[in-house]
Every structure is written in structure tokens, then in C-alpha cells.
Design a protein around this motif. Structure first.
Motif, PDB file in Angstrom:
ATOM      1  N   ALA A  14     -37.158  70.188  68.582  1.00  0.00           N
ATOM      2  CA  ALA A  14     -36.643  69.972  67.222  1.00  0.00           C
ATOM      3  C   ALA A  14     -36.961  68.562  66.746  1.00  0.00           C
ATOM      4  O   ALA A  14     -37.339  68.357  65.587  1.00  0.00           O
ATOM      5  CB  ALA A  14     -35.138  70.224  67.179  1.00  0.00           C
ATOM      6  N   LEU A  15     -36.841  67.586  67.635  1.00  0.00           N
ATOM      7  CA  LEU A  15     -37.092  66.198  67.259  1.00  0.00           C
ATOM      8  C   LEU A  15     -38.578  65.861  67.158  1.00  0.00           C
ATOM      9  O   LEU A  15     -38.939  64.769  66.711  1.00  0.00           O
ATOM     10  CB  LEU A  15     -36.412  65.256  68.253  1.00  0.00           C
ATOM     11  N   ALA A  16     -39.430  66.788  67.550  1.00  0.00           N
ATOM     12  CA  ALA A  16     -40.875  66.548  67.473  1.00  0.00           C
ATOM     13  C   ALA A  16     -41.369  66.536  66.030  1.00  0.00           C
ATOM     14  O   ALA A  16     -42.441  66.019  65.748  1.00  0.00           O
ATOM     15  CB  ALA A  16     -41.629  67.619  68.267  1.00  0.00           C
ATOM     16  N   ASP A  17     -40.578  67.063  65.117  1.00  0.00           N
ATOM     17  CA  ASP A  17     -40.976  67.121  63.710  1.00  0.00           C
ATOM     18  C   ASP A  17     -40.406  65.917  62.958  1.00  0.00           C
ATOM     19  O   ASP A  17     -39.210  65.634  63.034  1.00  0.00           O
ATOM     20  CB  ASP A  17     -40.469  68.422  63.086  1.00  0.00           C
ATOM     21  N   GLY A  18     -41.260  65.234  62.207  1.00  0.00           N
ATOM     22  CA  GLY A  18     -40.845  64.036  61.482  1.00  0.00           C
ATOM     23  C   GLY A  18     -39.767  64.284  60.443  1.00  0.00           C
ATOM     24  O   GLY A  18     -38.862  63.462  60.266  1.00  0.00           O
ATOM     25  N   SER A  19     -39.835  65.408  59.741  1.00  0.00           N
ATOM     26  CA  SER A  19     -38.818  65.713  58.727  1.00  0.00           C
ATOM     27  C   SER A  19     -37.456  65.921  59.374  1.00  0.00           C
ATOM     28  O   SER A  19     -36.440  65.459  58.859  1.00  0.00           O
ATOM     29  CB  SER A  19     -39.212  66.962  57.937  1.00  0.00           C
ATOM     30  N   ARG A  20     -37.450  66.594  60.518  1.00  0.00           N
ATOM     31  CA  ARG A  20     -36.172  66.801  61.208  1.00  0.00           C
ATOM     32  C   ARG A  20     -35.627  65.479  61.743  1.00  0.00           C
ATOM     33  O   ARG A  20     -34.420  65.254  61.728  1.00  0.00           O
ATOM     34  CB  ARG A  20     -36.330  67.841  62.310  1.00  0.00           C
ATOM     35  N   ARG A  21     -36.521  64.594  62.201  1.00  0.00           N
ATOM     36  CA  ARG A  21     -36.046  63.274  62.641  1.00  0.00           C
ATOM     37  C   ARG A  21     -35.449  62.504  61.474  1.00  0.00           C
ATOM     38  O   ARG A  21     -34.430  61.824  61.627  1.00  0.00           O
ATOM     39  CB  ARG A  21     -37.183  62.475  63.281  1.00  0.00           C
ATOM     40  N   GLU A  22     -36.039  62.611  60.284  1.00  0.00           N
ATOM     41  CA  GLU A  22     -35.470  61.958  59.095  1.00  0.00           C
ATOM     42  C   GLU A  22     -34.082  62.497  58.797  1.00  0.00           C
ATOM     43  O   GLU A  22     -33.171  61.734  58.453  1.00  0.00           O
ATOM     44  CB  GLU A  22     -36.378  62.169  57.877  1.00  0.00           C
TER      45      GLU A  22
END
Length: 114
Positions: A14-22
Motif C-alpha cells: 500500500a505504501l509503495a504508491d506515492g498517492s497513498r503515501r501522501e
């Protein structure tokens, strides 16, 4: 929290995606509605909802609906578990590098050029 096999894998996926990290970075500062989370992102509201579903499925985020507003909250325990895993790996590698340094420092030919 993260007691099922593969849970940590899902968190890192899940954290591999930049939008989800934002989204996670925003939620660390406090709860936010879906529309607040979507505002700075360059994507549609349904796309933001899909990202939130991924974050909820791995346990990083929980949401509650009051009337027409869905408010999201971070689950700090899940973040803490991922952090502890990373710290554990870093500690192991630091110990290995310290042993390598000690081994290389103790060599009698240390400092000589081949």
C-alpha cells in the motif's frame, strides 16, 4: 493489528504508491474527510476512494461515515509495526557493517596498497 500472515506485505504494498503515501502523510497530522484528502491530489474522487480502500484493507486507515461525510483516521499502531520492522532490519545491517569494519581494521595489512 498486523497478526495475519502477509499483513506487513500488504502495508508495504500500500505504501509503495506515492498517492497513498501522501494520504497517509496528511492523516498523520489528524483526521480528514475524503474530499479534504482528494483536494491536493490530481485525480478523481473515485480514484481517491480506491486508494483509501487499499489503505483500509491493510489496516493503515480506518474511516467512519457521519451523514454524507466520510472521515478517515490513521491507525498509528500499524505504522509503528512497519517502522519496527524497518528498524530491526537496519539494526541487523548496522551490526554486520560494524563487524566488517572491525575485521578490516584489525587486519595486519590494513592501510597498505596492493
Amino acid at each position: 493489528m498486523l497478526n495475519q500472515p502477509g499483513s506487513l506485505d500488504r502495508v508495504f504494498q500500500a505504501l509503495a504508491d506515492g498517492s497513498r503515501r501522501e494520504i497517509v502523510e496528511r492523516l498523520v497530522r489528524g483526521p480528514a474527510s475524503v474530499s479534504e484528502l482528494a483536494r491536493p491530489l490530481d485525480m478523481s474522487l473515485p480514484a481517491v476512494m480506491q486508494h483509501l480502500q487499499v489503505l483500509e484493507a491493510c489496516g493503515l486507515v480506518r474511516s467512519e461515515k457521519t451523514g454524507r461525510v466520510r472521515t478517515c483516521h490513521i491507525e498509528p499502531g500499524v505504522l509503528r509495526t512497519a517502522e519496527e520492522w524497518i528498524v530491526g532490519r537496519r539494526t541487523v545491517w548496522e551490526q554486520r557493517l560494524d563487524r566488517l569494519d572491525a575485521h578490516l581494521t584489525d587486519r595486519p595489512d590494513h592501510g597498505s596498497t596492493p
